[in-house]
Design a protein around this motif. Structure first.
Motif, PDB file in Angstrom:
ATOM      1  N   LYS A  95       0.824  -1.205   0.000  1.00 26.36           N
ATOM      2  CA  LYS A  95       0.000   0.000   0.000  1.00 26.36           C
ATOM      3  C   LYS A  95       0.864   1.264   0.000  1.00 26.36           C
ATOM      4  CE  LYS A  95      -3.268  -0.264   2.989  1.00 26.36           C
ATOM      5  NZ  LYS A  95      -4.012  -0.167   4.283  1.00 26.36           N
ATOM      6  N   ALA A  96       1.991   1.204   0.708  1.00 28.07           N
ATOM      7  CA  ALA A  96       2.873   2.364   0.851  1.00 28.07           C
ATOM      8  C   ALA A  96       3.830   2.538  -0.326  1.00 28.07           C
ATOM      9  CB  ALA A  96       3.665   2.251   2.150  1.00 28.07           C
ATOM     10  N   GLY A  97       3.837   1.599  -1.248  1.00 27.77           N
ATOM     11  CA  GLY A  97       4.735   1.703  -2.392  1.00 27.77           C
ATOM     12  C   GLY A  97       6.163   1.304  -2.090  1.00 27.77           C
ATOM     13  N   VAL A  98       6.331   0.471  -1.069  1.00 28.12           N
ATOM     14  CA  VAL A  98       7.666  -0.046  -0.751  1.00 28.12           C
ATOM     15  C   VAL A  98       8.201  -0.832  -1.946  1.00 28.12           C
ATOM     16  CG1 VAL A  98       8.900  -1.709   0.703  1.00 28.12           C
ATOM     17  CG2 VAL A  98       7.293  -0.102   1.736  1.00 28.12           C
ATOM     18  N   LYS A  99       9.471  -0.666  -2.248  1.00 26.08           N
ATOM     19  CA  LYS A  99      10.035  -1.287  -3.449  1.00 26.08           C
ATOM     20  C   LYS A  99      10.465  -2.738  -3.245  1.00 26.08           C
ATOM     21  CE  LYS A  99      11.711   3.061  -5.412  1.00 26.08           C
ATOM     22  NZ  LYS A  99      12.918   3.845  -5.804  1.00 26.08           N
ATOM     23  N   CYS A 100      10.734  -3.106  -1.994  1.00 22.85           N
ATOM     24  CA  CYS A 100      11.280  -4.446  -1.750  1.00 22.85           C
ATOM     25  C   CYS A 100      10.871  -4.934  -0.377  1.00 22.85           C
ATOM     26  CB  CYS A 100      12.810  -4.401  -1.848  1.00 22.85           C
ATOM     27  SG  CYS A 100      13.626  -5.964  -1.417  1.00 22.85           S
ATOM     28  N   ILE A 101      10.444  -6.195  -0.294  1.00 20.41           N
ATOM     29  CA  ILE A 101      10.184  -6.807   1.003  1.00 20.41           C
ATOM     30  C   ILE A 101      11.040  -8.053   1.143  1.00 20.41           C
ATOM     31  CG2 ILE A 101       8.185  -8.153   0.182  1.00 20.41           C
ATOM     32  CD1 ILE A 101       7.021  -7.517   3.099  1.00 20.41           C
ATOM     33  N   ALA A 102      11.668  -8.183   2.296  1.00 20.57           N
ATOM     34  CA  ALA A 102      12.489  -9.356   2.606  1.00 20.57           C
ATOM     35  C   ALA A 102      11.848 -10.078   3.783  1.00 20.57           C
ATOM     36  CB  ALA A 102      13.914  -8.940   2.942  1.00 20.57           C
ATOM     37  N   TYR A 103      12.043 -11.382   3.851  1.00 20.13           N
ATOM     38  CA  TYR A 103      11.405 -12.188   4.895  1.00 20.13           C
ATOM     39  C   TYR A 103      12.373 -13.243   5.417  1.00 20.13           C
ATOM     40  CZ  TYR A 103       8.313 -15.539   7.187  1.00 20.13           C
ATOM     41  OH  TYR A 103       7.740 -16.382   8.093  1.00 20.13           O
TER      42      TYR A 103
END
Length: 288
Positions: A95-103
């Motif tokens: 929703k916030a337009g984050v470019k990358c998510i790591a887990y």
């Protein structure tokens, strides 16, 4: 460089990741998500920005994501709604337009044959991330060597090792090594939909653990494989809650079945050195 948000920032892995990041990037590019700013006072003193947020509080997650370019979602532990919590973080990032998510998931051989069913949540979270449309990095971590202290107990030098793991082996690595490597990837590498398998460079059985503890302590530490029901009854008798005892049993059965036996060079390559060996790690963990 855009800011990197670390969830679970006051936990052991979160702090290890932030410590690694601060060696490479300015502190004002690191953001720590915490439910209690008092618990993160040491991070603030180092120049890390603190943002209040909770995996169950969607509004707080939305606010925490403002101006963030990359998010590290550290898995939320044993909460019954853990998968939903993870999904909340992913949704807020998108929703916030984050470019990358790591887990931070788990390095296990076969998600379909796990005895420890709680571990399936990691793969379900990975599926959700892959389907989100976000660019991602998945860190699949082997069982922490640090867990030996909980699994075996501080009195292991006197009691010996009595676990239902048979001849099973695992490529245990220190949590601090994994935290350092995760920080290195977040700071230096592209978000290219890659999976990293963070394991040690060899596998170890509990016979190896017993031998290492014997060498380090000068005592004769033995490993005796026990039946699952014997282990479960003994653990509950020691005072472990039944669900914790059953989860520990699940870990052991998965080790016996080879779930934790994968070996990869990813951790060594990202660290630029070999991760701590079993003997080196046990020396630190048991103060030997």
């Amino acid at each position: 460089m855009e800011k990197i948000l670390i969830t679970g920032a006051t936990g052991n892995l979160g702090k290890a990741v932030i410590e690694s990041l601060l060696k490479t990037i300015p502190a004002n590019q690191v953001v720590a998500l915490t439910r209690d700013k008092n618990k993160a006072a040491d991070l603030k003193e180092q120049g890390v920005e603190l943002r209040l947020g909770d995996y169950d509080d969607i509004a707080s997650l939305d606010k925490a994501m403002e101006g963030i370019g990359k998010v590290l979602l550290i898995s939320g532990g044993r909460a019954q709604n853990g998968l939903e919590q993870h999904q909340n973080v992913v949704d807020a990032a998108k929703k916030a337009g984050v470019k990358c998510i790591a887990y931070t998931g788990r390095c296990l051989k076969d998600r379909n044959t796990l005895a420890n069913h709680l571990m399936k949540r990691h793969f379900e979270t990975e599926d959700y991330i892959k389907n989100s449309g976000l660019n991602y990095i998945l860190f699949r971590n082997i069982l922490y060597m640090d867990a030996m202290v909980l699994l075996l107990g501080r009195d292991v030098l006197d009691t010996g090792i009595n676990q239902p793991a048979g001849d099973g082996v695992a490529s245990y690595a220190l949590r601090s090594d994994m935290g350092e490597a995760i920080g290195n990837v977040l700071a230096k590498y592209d978000c290219d939909n890659r999976i990293y398998d963070f394991t040690n460079t060899e596998t170890y059985s509990f016979y190896d653990v017993a031998a290492a503890l014997s060498d380090l302590s000068g005592k004769s530490v033995t490993y005796k494989p026990v039946e699952p029901d014997v282990f479960l009854q003994a653990a509950i008798k020691k005072g472990l809650p039944e669900f914790v005892a059953k989860m520990s049993l699940g870990f052991m059965i998965d080790i016996e079945n080879g779930q934790e036996s994968k070996v990869s060079e990813d951790l060594e390559n990202i660290l630029g050195r070999k991760p701590a060996s079993l003997k080196e790690g046990l020396k630190i963990l048991f103060n030997l």
